[in-house]
Enzyme design. Sequence first.
Site, short mmCIF file in Angstrom:
data_model
loop_
_atom_site.label_atom_id
_atom_site.label_comp_id
_atom_site.label_asym_id
_atom_site.label_seq_id
_atom_site.Cartn_x
_atom_site.Cartn_y
_atom_site.Cartn_z
N SER A 15 0.84 -1.21 0.00
CA SER A 15 0.00 0.00 0.00
C SER A 15 0.87 1.25 0.00
CB SER A 15 -0.89 0.01 1.25
OG SER A 15 -1.79 -1.05 1.20
N SER A 66 -13.11 0.95 3.74
CA SER A 66 -12.22 0.60 2.63
C SER A 66 -11.24 1.73 2.37
CB SER A 66 -13.06 0.34 1.36
OG SER A 66 -12.24 0.49 0.21
N GLN A 83 -9.28 1.86 -0.09
CA GLN A 83 -9.25 2.18 -1.51
C GLN A 83 -10.33 3.21 -1.85
OE1 GLN A 83 -9.35 -1.59 -3.56
NE2 GLN A 83 -7.28 -2.12 -2.91
N ASP A 92 -6.45 -8.16 5.05
CA ASP A 92 -5.72 -8.98 4.08
C ASP A 92 -5.12 -10.25 4.70
OD1 ASP A 92 -6.31 -7.27 2.04
OD2 ASP A 92 -4.42 -6.16 2.15
N LYS A 127 -12.69 -9.63 -2.55
CA LYS A 127 -11.25 -9.44 -2.72
C LYS A 127 -10.82 -10.08 -4.05
CE LYS A 127 -10.51 -7.03 0.90
NZ LYS A 127 -10.16 -5.61 0.71
#
Length: 429
Positions: free
Chosen positions: A23, A167, A169, A315, A342
């Site tokens: 990330s 999230s 993202q 994750d 995912k």
Amino acid sequence: MSDYTVQPASGVRGSISVPGDQSVSHRSIMFGSLARGVTTVRGFLRGEDTMCTLKAFRAMGVDACDDGDVIRIRGVGLHGLKEPTDVLDCGNSGTSMRLLTGMLAGQNFFSVLNGDQYLRNRPMGRVIEPLSEMGATIFGRSGGTRAPLAIQGRPLKGISFTSPVASAQVKSALLLAGLYADGETRVTEPSLSRDHSERMLRYFGADIEPLHNGARIRGGRILEGRDVQVPGDISSAAFFIVAALLVPGSELLITGVGMNPTRTGCIDILLRMGASIEQVNSREVSGEPVADLLVRSSSLKGIEIGGELVPRAIDEFPVLCVAAACAEGKTVLRDARELRVKETDRIAAMASNLSKAGVRVVETEDGMEITGAGRLLGCTADSFGDHRIAMSMLTAGLVAKGETTVTDVGCISTSFPSFLELLEQVCVR
Ligand code: S3P
């Protein structure tokens, strides 16, 4: 694509470091490109996903030179990107696609994003809807919810958005769009997801502040190039942590692991299961906490997991499922519906693979119940094209009876190209 067979280990020993955080690596390229002046990145993860981000910025005119050690990015400033002459390929990377969508929405040019068969199947409506509210023009397949995405950049306005999902993202896509928007953009989420964008944008000089479970940013502030040291990826370390915990007679030191509190849910979960994980030499690099982790074999017990712990370990659930499968008693995971969208449906994938290894797993809509099996059975497990499923089942193979084969392990290169080599290095047979 190739299969890989792993034999049981009689110890996991030594001292290792894991590759740079994925990330943080993505963001270092993005913010370095949009900054004024030079950004240097040390410890960059050279995986397929992060290389997609690097290639995308090069295709938009950014000069980024990689000498194999340091990446030196000559930033073009907020408004210096050029219209790409071809489709930008995000490969398997949700982070590349969702964050780029936010950034591209505010440019003065047209662009198209595409990805592999897995990424084209993942939900993009979660970024397209709020970006459209900011004034973005984005088209996609399936009623504008799936890639390929076509983006006609235009002026944006700040909004206040309450995300239904935790999230990073989604949050980061809006913060990137917010860099270009008129006024203030606010994002809040049900519980705090990883905050690397907020930390790094602040480090680069953006007008950004944390909110309770979110952040606000004001557009227009010039970013300044910085030196970034990327910490080791806790998500990659997690496979080795679980391996050392499960294989009797193990002691493993993992140095330089990123310990951002929005990422350490897996450590908290494992400690609650009875793990011996010691944090030593805690320090800070480029605004991110880092420590060395000393891990020793431990007897684990099943626990209940849900709530704010879930985004902090999102994750790591595939490999935490392996830990649960070897623990005493039942582990119950709730509030983890996100795992179904995912790289693959990770609830279904781990339920299927662990069942093959002789474990009793009950899938629920938003999680699963795993009853510790004592000794796993060697089996042929399917990666489902998902790097973390592949690495989790290879970790399981270290404590299984007989050998374990995982099919289609090429996907591991998306995040951890040196995984198999490192695994063989620490395993005593
Ligand atoms: C990431 C955010 C998470 C995570 C992914 C990387 C990021 O995804 O699963 O591997 O770098 O922002 P979501 O935002 O979909 O939870």
